[in-house]
Design a protein around this motif. Structure first.
Motif, PDB file in Angstrom:
ATOM      1  N   ASP A  21     -43.425  33.586  15.695  1.00 32.68           N
ATOM      2  CA  ASP A  21     -44.205  32.553  16.146  1.00 32.68           C
ATOM      3  C   ASP A  21     -44.792  32.063  14.459  1.00 32.68           C
ATOM      4  O   ASP A  21     -45.053  32.777  13.637  1.00 32.68           O
ATOM      5  N   ALA A  22     -44.996  30.538  14.135  1.00 30.65           N
ATOM      6  CA  ALA A  22     -45.395  30.002  12.915  1.00 30.65           C
ATOM      7  C   ALA A  22     -46.622  30.008  13.454  1.00 30.65           C
ATOM      8  O   ALA A  22     -47.343  29.122  14.290  1.00 30.65           O
ATOM      9  N   ILE A  23     -47.382  30.438  12.038  1.00 28.98           N
ATOM     10  CA  ILE A  23     -49.204  30.222  12.696  1.00 28.98           C
ATOM     11  C   ILE A  23     -49.591  29.527  11.048  1.00 28.98           C
ATOM     12  O   ILE A  23     -48.881  29.629  10.011  1.00 28.98           O
ATOM     13  N   SER A  24     -50.617  28.836  11.246  1.00 30.70           N
ATOM     14  CA  SER A  24     -51.288  28.300   9.955  1.00 30.70           C
ATOM     15  C   SER A  24     -52.546  29.052   9.694  1.00 30.70           C
ATOM     16  O   SER A  24     -53.245  29.706  10.550  1.00 30.70           O
ATOM     17  N   GLU A  25     -52.889  28.916   8.369  1.00 29.02           N
ATOM     18  CA  GLU A  25     -54.154  29.505   7.995  1.00 29.02           C
ATOM     19  C   GLU A  25     -55.198  29.055   8.833  1.00 29.02           C
ATOM     20  O   GLU A  25     -55.446  27.856   9.001  1.00 29.02           O
ATOM     21  N   GLY A  26     -56.199  30.038   9.283  1.00 27.61           N
ATOM     22  CA  GLY A  26     -57.227  29.680  10.237  1.00 27.61           C
ATOM     23  C   GLY A  26     -57.182  29.822  11.581  1.00 27.61           C
ATOM     24  O   GLY A  26     -58.029  29.818  12.500  1.00 27.61           O
ATOM     25  N   ASP A  27     -55.860  30.045  12.161  1.00 33.36           N
ATOM     26  CA  ASP A  27     -55.541  30.298  13.783  1.00 33.36           C
ATOM     27  C   ASP A  27     -55.928  31.557  14.024  1.00 33.36           C
ATOM     28  O   ASP A  27     -55.825  32.622  13.319  1.00 33.36           O
ATOM     29  N   GLU A  28     -56.431  31.567  15.373  1.00 29.13           N
ATOM     30  CA  GLU A  28     -56.887  32.783  15.947  1.00 29.13           C
ATOM     31  C   GLU A  28     -55.443  33.547  16.145  1.00 29.13           C
ATOM     32  O   GLU A  28     -54.833  32.896  16.841  1.00 29.13           O
ATOM     33  N   VAL A  29     -55.455  34.878  15.929  1.00 35.01           N
ATOM     34  CA  VAL A  29     -54.314  35.476  16.251  1.00 35.01           C
ATOM     35  C   VAL A  29     -54.781  36.948  17.121  1.00 35.01           C
ATOM     36  O   VAL A  29     -53.644  37.235  17.895  1.00 35.01           O
ATOM     37  N   VAL A  30     -55.884  37.384  16.679  1.00 41.39           N
ATOM     38  CA  VAL A  30     -56.172  38.513  17.510  1.00 41.39           C
ATOM     39  C   VAL A  30     -57.750  38.314  18.119  1.00 41.39           C
ATOM     40  O   VAL A  30     -58.640  37.731  17.294  1.00 41.39           O
ATOM     41  N   ILE A  31     -58.140  39.078  19.192  1.00 36.81           N
ATOM     42  CA  ILE A  31     -59.378  38.926  19.673  1.00 36.81           C
ATOM     43  C   ILE A  31     -59.797  40.668  19.682  1.00 36.81           C
ATOM     44  O   ILE A  31     -59.140  41.224  20.379  1.00 36.81           O
ATOM     45  N   LEU A  32     -60.973  41.055  19.012  1.00 33.47           N
ATOM     46  CA  LEU A  32     -61.227  42.137  18.720  1.00 33.47           C
ATOM     47  C   LEU A  32     -62.532  42.488  19.570  1.00 33.47           C
ATOM     48  O   LEU A  32     -63.426  41.205  19.675  1.00 33.47           O
ATOM     49  N   GLU A  33     -62.878  43.516  20.421  1.00 32.95           N
ATOM     50  CA  GLU A  33     -64.224  43.810  20.791  1.00 32.95           C
ATOM     51  C   GLU A  33     -64.887  44.908  19.890  1.00 32.95           C
ATOM     52  O   GLU A  33     -64.503  45.945  19.570  1.00 32.95           O
ATOM     53  N   ALA A  34     -66.267  44.537  19.165  1.00 30.87           N
ATOM     54  CA  ALA A  34     -66.848  45.388  18.368  1.00 30.87           C
ATOM     55  C   ALA A  34     -68.332  45.173  18.757  1.00 30.87           C
ATOM     56  O   ALA A  34     -68.941  44.032  18.546  1.00 30.87           O
ATOM     57  N   MET A  35     -68.982  46.307  18.775  1.00 34.61           N
ATOM     58  CA  MET A  35     -70.599  46.168  18.956  1.00 34.61           C
ATOM     59  C   MET A  35     -70.657  45.216  20.261  1.00 34.61           C
ATOM     60  O   MET A  35     -71.729  44.462  20.407  1.00 34.61           O
ATOM     61  N   LYS A  36     -70.007  45.362  21.407  1.00 33.55           N
ATOM     62  CA  LYS A  36     -70.042  44.591  22.532  1.00 33.55           C
ATOM     63  C   LYS A  36     -70.022  43.190  22.496  1.00 33.55           C
ATOM     64  O   LYS A  36     -70.376  42.232  23.351  1.00 33.55           O
ATOM     65  N   MET A  37     -69.300  42.745  21.325  1.00 36.77           N
ATOM     66  CA  MET A  37     -69.260  41.190  21.068  1.00 36.77           C
ATOM     67  C   MET A  37     -67.611  40.983  20.985  1.00 36.77           C
ATOM     68  O   MET A  37     -66.840  41.915  20.449  1.00 36.77           O
ATOM     69  N   GLU A  38     -67.090  39.759  21.441  1.00 36.93           N
ATOM     70  CA  GLU A  38     -65.751  39.291  21.226  1.00 36.93           C
ATOM     71  C   GLU A  38     -65.856  38.811  19.533  1.00 36.93           C
ATOM     72  O   GLU A  38     -66.578  37.855  19.344  1.00 36.93           O
ATOM     73  N   LEU A  39     -64.860  39.330  18.916  1.00 40.83           N
ATOM     74  CA  LEU A  39     -64.733  38.805  17.436  1.00 40.83           C
ATOM     75  C   LEU A  39     -63.241  38.259  17.224  1.00 40.83           C
ATOM     76  O   LEU A  39     -62.419  38.924  17.085  1.00 40.83           O
ATOM     77  N   PRO A  40     -63.217  37.013  17.130  1.00 37.58           N
ATOM     78  CA  PRO A  40     -61.767  36.370  16.737  1.00 37.58           C
ATOM     79  C   PRO A  40     -61.361  36.517  15.382  1.00 37.58           C
ATOM     80  O   PRO A  40     -62.281  36.737  14.438  1.00 37.58           O
ATOM     81  N   VAL A  41     -60.068  37.210  15.103  1.00 42.14           N
ATOM     82  CA  VAL A  41     -59.529  37.459  13.822  1.00 42.14           C
ATOM     83  C   VAL A  41     -58.506  36.244  13.706  1.00 42.14           C
ATOM     84  O   VAL A  41     -57.862  35.930  14.326  1.00 42.14           O
TER      85      VAL A  41
END
Length: 70
Positions: A21-41
């Motif tokens: 996949d071609a991606i651009s700077e700032g695109d969401e690529v992974v969603i992490l769960e940390a401290m019971k919150m969803e954190l987009p990477v």
């Protein structure tokens, strides 16, 4: 070549891209769960996904390499 790293330790909830996949700077690529919150990477650079080093359900440490871009 650049890498996308986990900003903090957590559990991978979703990988939003595939190898090739071609991606651009700032695109969401992974969603992490940390401290019971969803954190987009987000991508820190534009490029093509060369390698994905995590999958849904994986536990990752802070600064772990999640994917490699070319």
């Amino acid at each position: 070549m650049s890498e996308i790293n986990a900003p903090m330790g957590g559990k991978v909830i979703d990988v939003k891209v595939n190898v090739g996949d071609a991606i651009s700077e700032g695109d969401e690529v992974v969603i992490l769960e940390a401290m019971k919150m969803e954190l987009p990477v987000v991508a820190n650079a534009s490029g093509t996904v060369k390698e994905i080093k995590c999958s849904s359900g994986d536990a990752v440490d802070a600064e772990a390499v999640l994917m490699v871009l070319e």
